[in-house]
Design a protein around this motif. Structure first.
Motif, short mmCIF file in Angstrom:
data_model
loop_
_atom_site.label_atom_id
_atom_site.label_comp_id
_atom_site.label_asym_id
_atom_site.label_seq_id
_atom_site.Cartn_x
_atom_site.Cartn_y
_atom_site.Cartn_z
N VAL A 245 19.76 23.27 86.56
CA VAL A 245 20.86 23.30 86.66
C VAL A 245 21.77 21.05 87.37
CG1 VAL A 245 23.51 23.95 88.12
CG2 VAL A 245 21.17 25.81 87.32
N CYS A 246 21.16 21.17 87.86
CA CYS A 246 21.92 20.24 88.64
C CYS A 246 21.72 18.85 87.39
CB CYS A 246 20.43 19.59 89.58
SG CYS A 246 21.06 19.87 91.03
N GLY A 247 20.09 18.96 86.46
CA GLY A 247 20.55 18.16 85.06
C GLY A 247 21.41 18.20 83.45
N VAL A 248 21.92 19.47 84.26
CA VAL A 248 22.60 19.95 82.92
C VAL A 248 24.42 19.69 83.63
CG1 VAL A 248 24.09 21.49 81.85
CG2 VAL A 248 21.22 21.69 81.83
N LEU A 249 24.22 20.18 84.45
CA LEU A 249 25.89 19.62 84.87
C LEU A 249 26.18 18.48 85.22
CD1 LEU A 249 26.32 22.52 88.24
CD2 LEU A 249 27.02 22.34 86.31
N ALA A 250 24.90 17.85 85.86
CA ALA A 250 25.50 16.19 85.95
C ALA A 250 26.10 15.64 84.03
CB ALA A 250 23.25 15.45 85.78
N ALA A 251 24.80 15.83 83.46
CA ALA A 251 24.94 15.31 81.68
C ALA A 251 26.41 15.96 81.24
CB ALA A 251 23.62 16.22 81.24
N VAL A 252 26.57 16.88 81.77
CA VAL A 252 27.68 17.60 81.05
C VAL A 252 29.00 16.63 81.92
CG1 VAL A 252 29.59 19.43 81.03
CG2 VAL A 252 28.46 19.85 80.81
N VAL A 253 28.81 16.57 83.22
CA VAL A 253 30.30 15.08 84.09
C VAL A 253 29.79 14.11 83.78
CG1 VAL A 253 30.39 14.58 85.78
CG2 VAL A 253 29.78 16.55 85.93
N GLY A 254 28.52 13.47 82.67
CA GLY A 254 28.64 12.26 81.95
C GLY A 254 29.26 11.93 81.08
N LEU A 255 28.96 13.12 80.22
CA LEU A 255 29.66 13.05 78.87
C LEU A 255 31.39 13.05 78.93
CD1 LEU A 255 27.44 15.18 76.86
CD2 LEU A 255 27.49 13.58 76.35
N ALA A 256 32.06 13.73 79.32
CA ALA A 256 33.60 14.17 79.92
C ALA A 256 33.61 12.53 80.73
CB ALA A 256 33.17 15.26 80.76
N GLY B 160 15.04 25.89 88.83
CA GLY B 160 16.06 26.10 88.47
C GLY B 160 17.77 25.49 88.89
N ILE B 161 17.21 24.66 89.72
CA ILE B 161 17.65 23.32 90.73
C ILE B 161 18.05 22.32 89.75
CG2 ILE B 161 17.87 22.29 92.20
CD1 ILE B 161 16.92 24.76 94.44
N SER B 162 16.42 22.11 89.71
CA SER B 162 16.24 20.86 88.39
C SER B 162 16.79 20.83 87.21
CB SER B 162 14.92 20.06 88.44
OG SER B 162 14.48 19.75 90.15
#
Length: 134
Positions: free
Chosen positions: A116-127, A112-114
């Motif tokens: 969530v952190c991966g998806v959030l990081a990808a979204v921040v990176g995209l933005a 779960g942590i992996s």
């Protein structure tokens, strides 16, 4: 996003990027308690940045997407570095070990942590990449 033609240069770039990413992941895992989580999160952030940047460049109309998204960039950074840095196979192995030893909530938490952190990081990176590419 365009897929690069598979040339010797692209394969070599992917191998170099992969070597750097694998070494970085190894060192993070060896010296930090949450090293694999950090490696996966950084890999997702890096790929998000790259895709966001190229998308921003393409959308701005100031440069052609094909110019910004060079095959060597895809090989070195997208397929090589971020691919080797962010390995969810290690998370899968460690979660399976926890699961089979009876620590099922720990295994579920690792996944779960992996994710969530991966998806959030990808979204921040995209933005962030989008804004840098414009």
């Amino acid at each position: 996003m365009m897929m690069p033609e598979l040339t010797v240069g692209v394969v070599i770039a992917g191998a170099v990027g992969g070597a750097v990413g694998a070494i970085a992941r190894f060192l993070l895992d060896r010296y930090l308690r949450a090293g694999i989580l950090l490696a996966n999160t950084l890999g997702c952030l890096g790929l998000g940045l790259l895709v966001g940047f190229v998308s921003g460049v393409a959308a701005s109309g100031t440069a052609d997407e094909q110019v910004a998204w060079q095959p060597m960039t895809v090989g070195l950074l997208a397929m090589g570095l971020t691919g080797a840095l962010s390995t969810f196979a290690t998370v899968a192995l460690r979660a399976a070990q926890k699961w089979t030893s009876g620590a099922r909530w720990t295994a579920v938490g690792m996944w779960g942590i992996s994710v969530v952190c991966g998806v959030l990081a990808a979204v921040v990176g995209l933005a962030l990449g989008w804004q840098l590419g414009k």
